[in-house]
Design a protein around this motif. Sequence first.
Motif: not given
Length: 261
Positions: A13-40
């Motif tokens: 499973r390739l997990v990619e942080l996908n905010r390249p223009e922002q150097l993959n700095a956190m967004s609400e969606e990204l932070h929330s996604g990283l919190a839930s993806v490991w159980d998924e």
Amino acid sequence: MTDLVVTAVGPVRLVELNRPEQLNAMSEELHSGLASVWDELAADPDARAVVLTGRGRAFSAGGNFDIMTRVQRERAFRERNVDEARRIITGMVRCPLPVIAAVNGPAVGLGCSLALLSDLVLIADDAHVADPHIQVGLVAGDGGALVLPLLVGLTRAKELLFLGDRVNAEDAVRLGIANRVVPKDKLMDEAMDLAGRLAALPTQALRETKRAVNLHLEQAMAGVLEPALLAERDSMHHPDHIAVVEKIIAARRGRRSAEKG
């Protein structure tokens, strides 16, 4: 477009942080996604290994100043942010799948923690890691204080956390932060090849070995994680942090105005 992309590549499973223009700095969606993806990922019956990386030229630049400003002002949002940080850390430590970090560029702040919490770390030859929490008036509670002393020892961990200095790829390997340096153009190929090797191993033996080794992290979490997270929470609305963030935002606005002028 989602800020966190999970792609199935056979058993990997390739997990990619996908905010390249922002150097993959956190967004609400990204932070929330990283919190839930490991159980998924743990619940995926066909998954055997994970590769974690960032799209574009950065692994992750870490914090987002817009979010920092909101965290300063809104208690409920601050509590949610800390809860998600807790879930990111515990999720990575307890995820039964081996996680390979392919550090393709700067891994800063939470980005650094994501690399440190991975099981194996491949780092591009031009990449670096750094944890500058203190430089912006924050306690390094969301990973650095927990895992860095186990990797590099207390004295070196204090130096890296206190000063927030960049650690280049070769020094990251020398210190035990990364497993090996890889030419940037070969990084993803090597990471996917390594993930394939892990995926081919006997599943139960690999998972139980990870769990056994991570008991060292579990012991550290039992004593360190909660006090560290709560200290970071309190620092999120401390005047020192507010002043640093306001200064940085003002400086950025000034540069943008100068560029337009």
